[in-house]
Scaffold this motif. Structure first.
Motif, PDB file in Angstrom:
ATOM      1  N   THR A 211       0.792  -1.225   0.000  1.00  0.00           N
ATOM      2  CA  THR A 211       0.000   0.000   0.000  1.00  0.00           C
ATOM      3  C   THR A 211       0.832   1.287   0.000  1.00  0.00           C
ATOM      4  N   SER A 212       2.072   1.245   0.496  1.00  0.00           N
ATOM      5  CA  SER A 212       2.887   2.459   0.534  1.00  0.00           C
ATOM      6  C   SER A 212       3.386   2.786  -0.877  1.00  0.00           C
ATOM      7  N   TYR A 213       3.249   4.041  -1.262  1.00  0.00           N
ATOM      8  CA  TYR A 213       3.588   4.474  -2.620  1.00  0.00           C
ATOM      9  C   TYR A 213       5.071   4.819  -2.695  1.00  0.00           C
ATOM     10  N   GLN A 214       5.794   4.113  -3.580  1.00  0.00           N
ATOM     11  CA  GLN A 214       7.247   4.223  -3.655  1.00  0.00           C
ATOM     12  C   GLN A 214       7.710   5.064  -4.836  1.00  0.00           C
TER      13      GLN A 214
ATOM     14  N   VAL B 141       7.391  15.641 -10.949  1.00  0.00           N
ATOM     15  CA  VAL B 141       6.634  14.446 -10.558  1.00  0.00           C
ATOM     16  C   VAL B 141       6.370  14.463  -9.059  1.00  0.00           C
ATOM     17  N   PHE B 142       7.373  14.828  -8.268  1.00  0.00           N
ATOM     18  CA  PHE B 142       7.186  14.906  -6.811  1.00  0.00           C
ATOM     19  C   PHE B 142       6.136  15.952  -6.436  1.00  0.00           C
ATOM     20  N   ARG B 143       5.996  16.978  -7.252  1.00  0.00           N
ATOM     21  CA  ARG B 143       4.964  17.987  -6.971  1.00  0.00           C
ATOM     22  C   ARG B 143       3.562  17.415  -7.174  1.00  0.00           C
ATOM     23  N   ARG B 144       3.442  16.437  -8.104  1.00  0.00           N
ATOM     24  CA  ARG B 144       2.125  15.915  -8.474  1.00  0.00           C
ATOM     25  C   ARG B 144       1.686  14.695  -7.671  1.00  0.00           C
ATOM     26  N   LYS B 145       2.655  13.890  -7.245  1.00  0.00           N
ATOM     27  CA  LYS B 145       2.306  12.591  -6.684  1.00  0.00           C
ATOM     28  C   LYS B 145       2.528  12.530  -5.172  1.00  0.00           C
ATOM     29  N   LYS B 146       1.714  11.725  -4.504  1.00  0.00           N
ATOM     30  CA  LYS B 146       1.765  11.615  -3.042  1.00  0.00           C
ATOM     31  C   LYS B 146       2.577  10.376  -2.647  1.00  0.00           C
ATOM     32  N   PHE B 147       3.895  10.518  -2.755  1.00  0.00           N
ATOM     33  CA  PHE B 147       4.774   9.408  -2.410  1.00  0.00           C
ATOM     34  C   PHE B 147       4.874   9.240  -0.898  1.00  0.00           C
ATOM     35  N   ASP B 148       4.986   7.969  -0.471  1.00  0.00           N
ATOM     36  CA  ASP B 148       5.222   7.680   0.941  1.00  0.00           C
ATOM     37  C   ASP B 148       6.717   7.575   1.249  1.00  0.00           C
TER      38      ASP B 148
ATOM     39  N   ILE C 245       7.498  20.126  -0.959  1.00  0.00           N
ATOM     40  CA  ILE C 245       6.671  19.991  -2.161  1.00  0.00           C
ATOM     41  C   ILE C 245       6.006  18.613  -2.246  1.00  0.00           C
ATOM     42  N   CYS C 246       6.457  17.681  -1.391  1.00  0.00           N
ATOM     43  CA  CYS C 246       5.833  16.358  -1.325  1.00  0.00           C
ATOM     44  C   CYS C 246       5.659  16.005   0.160  1.00  0.00           C
ATOM     45  N   PRO C 247       4.690  16.631   0.834  1.00  0.00           N
ATOM     46  CA  PRO C 247       4.553  16.500   2.289  1.00  0.00           C
ATOM     47  C   PRO C 247       4.144  15.108   2.763  1.00  0.00           C
ATOM     48  N   THR C 248       3.739  14.219   1.852  1.00  0.00           N
ATOM     49  CA  THR C 248       3.360  12.862   2.257  1.00  0.00           C
ATOM     50  C   THR C 248       4.585  11.972   2.475  1.00  0.00           C
TER      51      THR C 248
END
Length: 436
Positions: free
Chosen positions: A138-141, A185-192, A218-221
């Motif tokens: 489930t964690s987004y890499q 890409v990091f601005r758009r996606k919610k990476f864990d 820019i990627c607070p997740t």
């Protein structure tokens, strides 16, 4: 939610639940009983291969092995015969998991694991990720890895990425323009979390520093960064944590073996003592005291398909004085990070690129046993290799084509066959060396 990773493993026939249960049993063994567990496990796997693996029986020959430390050290050069010739007589190609190492040591190796051993490897990795609340399914890499450029293999990796809940940042081109794309890409996606080759992520962190950007803003997740495959130096760890804004976890492994060490939640580099037995030895193959440097040997305690017993990884290391058999701590990992190649067009590519060059142009049946790629100038490279004969024109052209594909610019390639390749003073053969 669908447990995709576990489901995929089960479909392929790997005994996931059995491996997870066994891992938990091992973890419950108390410190006072762990010496017996290690001795029993290593003696059992040694006896198994002595009985069931003709290759290993020939390797041991008439060596006296009454004491563990007298067992001969197995090196990659000892394994440079076809994989079927090295298998246990209880296993064949249909009953094993196979793979190929990156060749970062200069010697690509085809290897095998039995299904239970492979499942246990992944059970251990999932367990370590769980220390930090990271879930494989489930964690987004954000994945900083290489990718094959051949169409079919490329598409296959992209499909695997989508099914595995990860987004891949290919690391062959780490130019400013490409890292600007990474940033978008990091601005758009919610990476864990981030996971990938150390040197590539360090280059990205240096780019962020030049831009005066902390990635977490820019990627607070984002919660963690796991670096692997190459040395993590203290200064680079500080840089990464400053510019990414999250804790950095160091992973040390060998694809033919297992996860070897992983940063625990106390910041210690904890050795995997459940699935492997790791030794630090001197030049004579005898154990050195905790706190002293030596060669790293690994014994796979559960691989019945293929022997990896007192196998020399190619690195030097130091076990901390506080280590125990149940909780060994790797105080220092002494090795070399891969250098980067700087090309005439300003592109920077990591040394791992040359693994993909070699893989795409030299098949499993290649005559080349070992190789080192040396950059002499921005447009000139020398391939030093060990083989029974010189590369022919067709083989050299295949290398040239692969270099053009992966580097994106035409370079001069000189091929030089040698009897032996020079090792570094730490005993590790580097796949890529820059003379710039």
């Amino acid at each position: 939610m669908l447990n995709l990773f576990d489901v995929t493993m089960r479909i392929k026939g790997f005994p996931v639940e059995e491996a997870q249960a066994r891992l938990q049993e091992i973890k419950q063994i108390p410190e006072g009983s762990y010496t017996q567990y290690v001795e029993d496990s290593r003696n059992t796997i040694f006896s198994y291969h002595l009985k069931h693996t003709p290759f290993y029986r020939r390797f041991i020959a008439d060596t006296a092995t009454a004491v563990w430390e007298d067992i001969p050290i197995l090196k990659k050069k000892d394994l440079q015969i076809s994989l079927p010739q090295r298998l246990s007589d209880n296993f064949n190609a249909k009953k094993i998991h196979t793979g190929k190492t990156s060749g970062s040591s200069g010697t690509p190796l085809h290897y095998a694991k039995d299904y239970f051993c492979h499942a246990l490897t992944w059970a251990g990795i999932i367990d370590r990720f769980g220390w930090y609340g990271l879930d494989f399914n489930t964690s987004y890499q954000a994945r900083f890895y290489g990718i094959p450029l051949e169409f079919t293999a490329y598409q296959k990796e992209r499909v695997k990425d989508r099914l595995s809940n990860r987004y891949r940042f290919p690391i062959f081109d780490l130019s400013e323009e490409k890292m600007e794309e990474f940033l978008s890409v990091f601005r758009r996606k919610k990476f864990d979390y981030i996971n990938g080759h150390t040197s590539s992520i360090v280059l990205f962190a240096k780019f962020l520093k030049r831009k005066n950007i902390k990635l977490i803003t820019i990627c607070p997740t984002l919660t963690h960064c796991i670096v692997t495959s190459e040395m993590l130096f203290p200064d680079d760890k500080i840089l990464l944590e400053d510019q990414l804004g999250v804790p950095v976890i160091n992973e040390y492994g060998a694809s033919e073996l297992d996860l070897l060490a992983f940063t625990n939640t106390s910041g210690e580099f904890q050795v995997n003592s459940e699935n492997i037995y790791l030794e630090i030895v001197d030049d004579a193959g005898k154990p050195v005291p905790y706190g002293m440097p030596g060669r790293i040997l690994v014994t796979m305690l559960y691989n019945k398909a293929h022997p990896f017993i007192r196998y020399e990884v190619g690195d030097l290391g130091v076990l901390d004085e506080t280590s125990t058999l149940k909780k060994p701590i790797l105080k220092e990992l002494l090795g070399r990070a891969n250098d980067n190649a700087i090309l005439v067009n300003g592109t920077t590519v990591p040394g791992h690129t040359f693994y993909y060059v070699a893989k795409s142009s030299m098949g499993e049946d290649s005559i080349v046993h070992e190789f080192v790629m040396i950059q002499n100038a921005k447009d000139t490279f020398t391939l030093k290799y060990v083989a029974e004969r010189n590369l022919n024109k067709t083989e050299e052209e295949a290398l040239q084509d692969a270099l053009l594909t992966y580097l994106g610019v035409k370079v001069i390639l000189k091929c030089e066959r040698v009897e032996l390749l020079d090792r570094s003073n730490r005993g590790k053969l580097k796949q890529f060396i820059s003379e710039l």
